[in-house]
Design a protein around this motif. Structure first.
Motif, PDB file in Angstrom:
ATOM      1  N   ILE A 115       0.852  -1.204   0.000  1.00 29.77           N
ATOM      2  CA  ILE A 115       0.000   0.000   0.000  1.00 29.77           C
ATOM      3  C   ILE A 115       0.880   1.244   0.000  1.00 29.77           C
ATOM      4  O   ILE A 115       1.609   1.493   0.961  1.00 29.77           O
ATOM      5  CB  ILE A 115      -0.914   0.029   1.246  1.00 29.77           C
ATOM      6  N   GLY A 126      -8.456   4.640   0.909  1.00 28.35           N
ATOM      7  CA  GLY A 126      -7.376   4.374  -0.056  1.00 28.35           C
ATOM      8  C   GLY A 126      -6.108   3.764   0.517  1.00 28.35           C
ATOM      9  O   GLY A 126      -5.353   3.133  -0.201  1.00 28.35           O
ATOM     10  N   PRO A 186      -5.689  21.776  -1.521  1.00 27.16           N
ATOM     11  CA  PRO A 186      -6.858  21.058  -1.019  1.00 27.16           C
ATOM     12  C   PRO A 186      -7.027  21.403   0.465  1.00 27.16           C
ATOM     13  O   PRO A 186      -6.068  21.871   1.100  1.00 27.16           O
ATOM     14  CB  PRO A 186      -6.469  19.584  -1.197  1.00 27.16           C
ATOM     15  N   GLY A 196       0.239  11.817  -3.436  1.00 28.81           N
ATOM     16  CA  GLY A 196      -1.167  11.501  -3.119  1.00 28.81           C
ATOM     17  C   GLY A 196      -2.112  12.330  -3.970  1.00 28.81           C
ATOM     18  O   GLY A 196      -3.140  11.835  -4.451  1.00 28.81           O
ATOM     19  N   SER A 202      -6.532  15.157  -7.224  1.00 29.45           N
ATOM     20  CA  SER A 202      -7.134  16.080  -6.259  1.00 29.45           C
ATOM     21  C   SER A 202      -7.406  17.458  -6.865  1.00 29.45           C
ATOM     22  O   SER A 202      -6.851  17.834  -7.905  1.00 29.45           O
ATOM     23  CB  SER A 202      -6.238  16.209  -5.037  1.00 29.45           C
ATOM     24  N   GLY A 255       1.443   1.212  -9.297  1.00 30.54           N
ATOM     25  CA  GLY A 255       2.810   1.312  -8.818  1.00 30.54           C
ATOM     26  C   GLY A 255       2.924   2.495  -7.882  1.00 30.54           C
ATOM     27  O   GLY A 255       1.920   3.057  -7.440  1.00 30.54           O
ATOM     28  N   GLN A 486     -13.402  14.784  -6.610  1.00 26.41           N
ATOM     29  CA  GLN A 486     -12.039  15.069  -6.140  1.00 26.41           C
ATOM     30  C   GLN A 486     -11.490  14.069  -5.129  1.00 26.41           C
ATOM     31  O   GLN A 486     -10.285  14.003  -4.939  1.00 26.41           O
ATOM     32  CB  GLN A 486     -11.974  16.482  -5.535  1.00 26.41           C
TER      33      GLN A 486
HETATM   34  C1  FAD Z   1      -9.915  17.231   6.058  1.00 26.69           C
HETATM   35  C2  FAD Z   1      -9.729  16.770   4.639  1.00 26.69           C
HETATM   36  C3  FAD Z   1      -9.928  17.665   3.611  1.00 26.69           C
HETATM   37  C4  FAD Z   1      -9.759  17.262   2.286  1.00 26.69           C
HETATM   38  N1  FAD Z   1      -9.904  18.182   1.294  1.00 26.69           N
HETATM   39  C5  FAD Z   1      -9.683  17.831   0.009  1.00 26.69           C
HETATM   40  C6  FAD Z   1      -9.782  18.796  -1.040  1.00 26.69           C
HETATM   41  O1  FAD Z   1     -10.028  19.989  -0.800  1.00 26.69           O
HETATM   42  N2  FAD Z   1      -9.565  18.370  -2.313  1.00 26.69           N
HETATM   43  C7  FAD Z   1      -9.240  17.085  -2.588  1.00 26.69           C
HETATM   44  O2  FAD Z   1      -9.030  16.771  -3.747  1.00 26.69           O
HETATM   45  N3  FAD Z   1      -9.158  16.154  -1.624  1.00 26.69           N
HETATM   46  C8  FAD Z   1      -9.351  16.481  -0.338  1.00 26.69           C
HETATM   47  N4  FAD Z   1      -9.239  15.544   0.664  1.00 26.69           N
HETATM   48  C9  FAD Z   1      -8.901  14.165   0.318  1.00 26.69           C
HETATM   49  C10 FAD Z   1      -7.378  13.844   0.342  1.00 26.69           C
HETATM   50  O3  FAD Z   1      -6.686  14.807   1.096  1.00 26.69           O
HETATM   51  C11 FAD Z   1      -6.859  13.803  -1.070  1.00 26.69           C
HETATM   52  O4  FAD Z   1      -7.369  12.659  -1.712  1.00 26.69           O
HETATM   53  C12 FAD Z   1      -5.318  13.820  -1.188  1.00 26.69           C
HETATM   54  O5  FAD Z   1      -4.985  13.947  -2.537  1.00 26.69           O
HETATM   55  C13 FAD Z   1      -4.673  12.558  -0.627  1.00 26.69           C
HETATM   56  O6  FAD Z   1      -3.283  12.796  -0.512  1.00 26.69           O
HETATM   57  P1  FAD Z   1      -2.401  11.968   0.516  1.00 26.69           P
HETATM   58  O7  FAD Z   1      -0.989  12.320   0.292  1.00 26.69           O
HETATM   59  O8  FAD Z   1      -2.921  12.116   1.888  1.00 26.69           O
HETATM   60  O9  FAD Z   1      -2.655  10.489  -0.024  1.00 26.69           O
HETATM   61  P2  FAD Z   1      -2.958   9.185   0.785  1.00 26.69           P
HETATM   62  O10 FAD Z   1      -4.177   9.354   1.600  1.00 26.69           O
HETATM   63  O11 FAD Z   1      -1.735   8.738   1.476  1.00 26.69           O
HETATM   64  O12 FAD Z   1      -3.253   8.178  -0.419  1.00 26.69           O
HETATM   65  C14 FAD Z   1      -4.376   8.344  -1.243  1.00 26.69           C
HETATM   66  C15 FAD Z   1      -4.332   7.278  -2.345  1.00 26.69           C
HETATM   67  O13 FAD Z   1      -3.232   7.515  -3.201  1.00 26.69           O
HETATM   68  C16 FAD Z   1      -2.291   6.446  -3.146  1.00 26.69           C
HETATM   69  N5  FAD Z   1      -0.961   7.070  -3.107  1.00 26.69           N
HETATM   70  C17 FAD Z   1      -0.500   8.013  -2.235  1.00 26.69           C
HETATM   71  N6  FAD Z   1       0.750   8.363  -2.557  1.00 26.69           N
HETATM   72  C18 FAD Z   1       1.079   7.646  -3.652  1.00 26.69           C
HETATM   73  C19 FAD Z   1       2.244   7.558  -4.449  1.00 26.69           C
HETATM   74  N7  FAD Z   1       3.331   8.295  -4.210  1.00 26.69           N
HETATM   75  N8  FAD Z   1       2.240   6.697  -5.494  1.00 26.69           N
HETATM   76  C20 FAD Z   1       1.151   5.934  -5.779  1.00 26.69           C
HETATM   77  N9  FAD Z   1       0.038   5.980  -5.054  1.00 26.69           N
HETATM   78  C21 FAD Z   1       0.003   6.825  -4.001  1.00 26.69           C
HETATM   79  C22 FAD Z   1      -2.629   5.675  -1.885  1.00 26.69           C
HETATM   80  O14 FAD Z   1      -2.258   4.321  -1.986  1.00 26.69           O
HETATM   81  C23 FAD Z   1      -4.125   5.880  -1.806  1.00 26.69           C
HETATM   82  O15 FAD Z   1      -4.784   4.975  -2.636  1.00 26.69           O
HETATM   83  C24 FAD Z   1      -9.406  15.922   1.998  1.00 26.69           C
HETATM   84  C25 FAD Z   1      -9.197  15.020   3.050  1.00 26.69           C
HETATM   85  C26 FAD Z   1      -9.347  15.445   4.358  1.00 26.69           C
HETATM   86  C27 FAD Z   1      -9.109  14.469   5.475  1.00 26.69           C
END
Ligand code: FAD
Length: 528
Positions: A115, A126, A186, A196, A202, A255, A486
């Protein structure tokens, strides 16, 4: 320190004003906060014993607990009630692309699932290990946290290459040192990562001027179980289908993205946020659409429906300023149907002046009321802090979650009403509201928030949430909207994906996945 059973930093809170507390209890009834389980009482099951180890793996309980869940509503309930479904058996922190390659080789031979973990802010499951009944292979979570450097900044071409695990504030800090910005914000900006964002497609709050991550992602590197793919950053290309579009939204199934090159811009000269009140929802929608279709140079726009407008006005601690605003609005004959629009203008002084002037005209034509700059400033100040409201409400006995879609402009009014009605019928009592957030020439995203009472038990709470989520998601499909604008698909939206992609489309994605990951080790159970 990050909260182990909620969102963000332990030192940041969003206290509920007395006015807001009364408001929620009038609509939803008095609520009890079920006791949270203590961190010490969560039993982390021992990890799977591997026949051979790897120097980058960590097996301690604390690290495995921190990487067991994301930030979806079921994740929050699981943490608060101590119902962790599964823990990763090991967590690895690679420091280079080669480390990632080695870990994928190790995972294949050790027979684990993998993961990718960026910031762990996924709201769709996710980063959660697959259910045992779906995939009982041991789980290796690979955190990208240490791939967090700015590798290259091409100030001539406005391209910057970062390690994929770079969190929002470090992306901006490293760019701002050179007077550049990515402009991708975001609401989870402070705790989510560049990789992510790419993996989930996003949308940042200022997508109107900066674009969604799809338009910012210029190229990068992805390590797959079948090998490495490096996509060059070209301004445009007619060389067949664009493989960047496969990586965008791949949710860790193909990947691990290790590097991403993004299109950056010089810092804007000026950035201001404003608020305008419109008499009602229909007028607000017309005003928003006209401004967007006229090409008004705005960086963000958000139009709240009457219920969300009222809720927004209840939240500030100091209600005296809100009282003055209410008196003014009453004097101007605004009723309880009024709708708040927030918008931002960013760029050169000339462009900001032009955008503001255009919005003054839109406001006048649609009988809107231009509010003090305080409203816009307040929004900008608390734009990331409002994410903490979910934990505060939980501690008052109220559960909050969201549902989001996008539809063409002609479907916005009916989709809004249909989905709100369905949410109101799914569970009683519920407070359901919405805003249009990201706007396009041909349509807008609809972002619904629903608040309901936390149940006395985990089962009761999840049952209420499931009723709302399932009814809302089916309603989204019934109005022809996307199942997610999103947040991505993950586990929560997977059952609703086929109508949007078609059976053959899903099969095509599955075949691509098989060619890059023949053993299906990458993030099983997510997306497809
Ligand atoms: C309070 C809150 C507010 C939010 N607001 C927004 C918003 O305004 N807009 C928005 O679009 N989303 C929002 N989100 C959702 C979330 O933040 C987004 O989906 C964000 O893009 C996830 O990024 P992350 O780095 O936390 O990814 P993660 O949560 O770590 O992973 C998300 C997914 O991507 C995969 N992944 C992560 N990194 C990689 C990598 N390097 N290579 C391959 N796969 C990878 C993971 O396996 C998982 O499936 C919000 C979430 C919260 C909790």
């Amino acid at each position: 320190m990050l909260r182990w059973n909620g969102y963000g930093k332990e030192t940041i809170t969003y206290p509920l004003s007395e006015t807001a507390r009364l408001y929620f209890s009038q609509i939803l009834g008095r609520a009890e906060h079920p006791p949270d389980v203590e961190r010490a009482s969560v039993i982390v099951r021992p990890p799977h014993p591997f026949s051979k180890s790897h120097p980058l793996l960590q097996f301690d309980d604390e690290t495995r607990l921190q990487h067991a869940l994301g930030q979806s509503f079921p994740d929050l309930a699981a943490k608060r009630f101590g119902q962790f479904p599964r823990f990763p058996d090991a967590v690895a922190f690679p420091e280079s692309d080669q480390d990632v390659t080695d870990l994928l080789v190790w995972a294949r031979t050790a027979g684990t699932q993998v993961i990718p973990f960026g910031g762990g802010t996924s709201v769709v499951g996710g980063v959660n290990p697959a259910k045992r009944e779906e995939d009982d292979r041991p789980v290796l979570t690979i955190s990208l946290a240490r791939l967090n450097d700015l590798h290259d900044l091409d100030e001539v071409s406005h391209l910057a290459t970062f390690g994929a695990g770079t969190l929002g504030p470090y992306v901006e800090a490293q760019l701002r040192a050179h007077d550049f910005t990515l402009g991708h914000y975001p609401q989870s900006f402070e705790h989510s990562s560049l990789g992510g964002w790419v993996a989930t497609r996003s949308a940042g709050q200022q997508s109107l001027s900066y674009g969604r991550i799809e338009s910012l992602f210029a190229g990068g590197t992805i390590e797959t179980p079948s090998g490495r793919i490096t996509l060059p950053s070209l301004p445009a290309s007619a060389a067949g289908p664009d493989l960047r579009q496969l990586i965008l939204g791949s949710e860790g199934r193909l990947g691990i993205i290790t590097k991403a090159t993004v299109r950056v811009r010089p810092l804007p000269e000026t950035e201001i946020f404003y608020g305008v009140m419109f008499p009602d929802w229909t007028t607000g929608i017309h005003a928003a659409r006209e401004a967007i279709q006229a090409g008004t140079p705005l960086s963000m726009m958000r139009l709240s429906n009457p219920t969300e407008t009222e809720t927004f006005l209840k939240l500030p601690e100091h209600q005296n300023q809100v009282g003055i605003l209410r008196s003014l609005l009453k004097w101007k004959n605004f009723t309880s149907e009024k709708c708040l629009m927030l918008f931002g203008v960013s760029g050169s002084n000339t462009m900001v002046r032009f955008g503001r002037r255009a919005m003054v005209e839109v406001t006048r034509q649609h009988h809107g009321f231009w509010l003090t700059e305080l409203i816009g400033r307040q929004w900008a100040k608390s734009r990331f802090r409002s994410a903490y409201l979910r934990d505060t409400l939980w501690e008052h006995g109220y559960a909050i979650d969201t549902l989001e879609t996008a539809v063409p402009w002609n479907a916005v009014p009916i989709a809004s009403q249909t989905i709100l009605n369905v949410l109101a019928d799914a569970v009683s009592p519920v407070l359901a509201m919405l805003h249009l957030s990201h706007m396009y020439r041909d349509g807008a995203s609809l972002y619904f928030t629903f608040v309901f009472r936390v149940g006395a038990t985990w089962e009761e709470t999840i049952q209420r949430w499931r009723a709302l989520k399932a009814a809302g998601s089916k309603a989204v499909l019934s109005v022809g909207g996307t199942i997610t604008h999103q947040h991505g698909v993950g586990v929560e939206h997977r059952p609703y994906l086929t109508p949007e992609k078609s059976e053959l489309g899903i099969e095509t994605l599955r075949n691509v996945q098989k060619s890059l990951d023949p053993l299906g080790i990458m993030n099983p159970g997510k997306l497809i």
